[in-house]
Design a protein around this motif. Structure first.
Motif, short mmCIF file in Angstrom:
data_model
loop_
_atom_site.label_atom_id
_atom_site.label_comp_id
_atom_site.label_asym_id
_atom_site.label_seq_id
_atom_site.Cartn_x
_atom_site.Cartn_y
_atom_site.Cartn_z
N GLY A 60 0.81 -1.20 0.00
CA GLY A 60 0.00 0.00 0.00
C GLY A 60 0.85 1.25 0.00
N PHE A 61 0.17 2.37 -0.12
CA PHE A 61 0.86 3.66 -0.07
C PHE A 61 -0.13 4.72 0.38
CE2 PHE A 61 -0.92 3.34 -4.28
CZ PHE A 61 -1.44 4.61 -4.52
N GLU A 62 0.41 5.86 0.80
CA GLU A 62 -0.40 6.98 1.22
C GLU A 62 -0.25 8.12 0.22
OE1 GLU A 62 0.58 8.07 5.24
OE2 GLU A 62 -0.52 6.35 6.03
N ASP A 63 -1.35 8.83 0.00
CA ASP A 63 -1.36 9.97 -0.91
C ASP A 63 -1.94 11.16 -0.14
OD1 ASP A 63 -1.57 11.75 -3.03
OD2 ASP A 63 -3.13 10.61 -4.09
N PRO A 64 -1.10 11.87 0.65
CA PRO A 64 -1.59 13.02 1.40
C PRO A 64 -1.82 14.23 0.48
CG PRO A 64 0.73 12.65 1.87
CD PRO A 64 0.29 11.57 0.94
N MET A 65 -2.88 14.97 0.76
CA MET A 65 -3.24 16.14 -0.05
C MET A 65 -3.68 17.29 0.84
SD MET A 65 -5.49 14.15 -2.91
CE MET A 65 -5.55 12.50 -2.24
N ARG A 66 -3.57 18.48 0.29
CA ARG A 66 -4.02 19.68 1.00
C ARG A 66 -4.74 20.57 0.01
NH1 ARG A 66 -3.25 21.86 5.78
NH2 ARG A 66 -1.65 20.35 6.31
N VAL A 67 -5.86 21.16 0.45
CA VAL A 67 -6.62 22.10 -0.37
C VAL A 67 -5.87 23.44 -0.37
CG1 VAL A 67 -8.80 23.35 -0.65
CG2 VAL A 67 -8.81 20.96 0.13
N THR A 68 -5.44 23.90 -1.56
CA THR A 68 -4.69 25.15 -1.67
C THR A 68 -5.52 26.28 -2.30
OG1 THR A 68 -3.71 24.46 -3.76
CG2 THR A 68 -2.47 23.98 -1.75
N VAL A 69 -6.61 25.92 -2.95
CA VAL A 69 -7.56 26.91 -3.48
C VAL A 69 -8.96 26.38 -3.18
CG1 VAL A 69 -8.46 28.08 -5.54
CG2 VAL A 69 -6.00 27.62 -5.35
#
Length: 145
Positions: A60-69
């Motif tokens: 498995g793997f992780e895909d971290p994200m952040r809302v920038t707009v």
């Protein structure tokens, strides 16, 4: 990078289409073998952080994200725009979601550019095609209910 674009028309008003595609936890039910965990308090908005954890068997793997707009539709018939930056080591890139009025419903456009660590650029076409397939299905499911 492996860019791809998915567009869908829906009878939903823009505000409802926006709510359905930006309620990040709902994506868990649409992307195979993936769970979404939002790590910032609600409501979603600028700065919201979440991680997509994909696991198949012991891999498995992780895909971290952040809302920038974060520009949600104003009123029932406004347009909205959201940009996510992928901040992980395995999957990098960005995604943008646009919702705009179209007739009595709306049009949703999902654009994404991603890079998978250690995957040769020769496979960018396969990565983009897989992204269109997986996220196209996800978008169809999110808009359906």
């Amino acid at each position: 990078m492996s860019p791809f674009v998915i567009e869908r028309s829906t009878a939903l008003p823009p505000a409802e289409a926006w709510r359905r595609v930006t309620t990040w936890e709902r994506h868990s039910a649409t992307v195979p073998f993936t769970e979404i965990e939002v790590s910032t308090p609600p409501p979603s908005g600028l700065g919201t952080a979440f991680t997509a954890r994909t696991r198949l068997g012991g891999v498995g793997f992780e895909d971290p994200m952040r809302v920038t707009v974060w520009t949600p539709p104003e009123g029932e018939a406004g347009a909205g725009h959201c940009r996510l930056e992928k901040t992980g080591r395995i999957v990098t890139g960005w995604a943008e979601i646009d919702v705009a009025p179209e007739g009595t419903g709306s049009r949703v456009r999902w654009r994404e550019e991603l890079r998978v660590w250690r995957l040769p650029r020769l496979l960018d076409g396969v990565t983009a095609g897989t992204g269109r397939l997986v996220f196209g299905r996800a978008l169809d499911t999110l808009l359906a209910g």
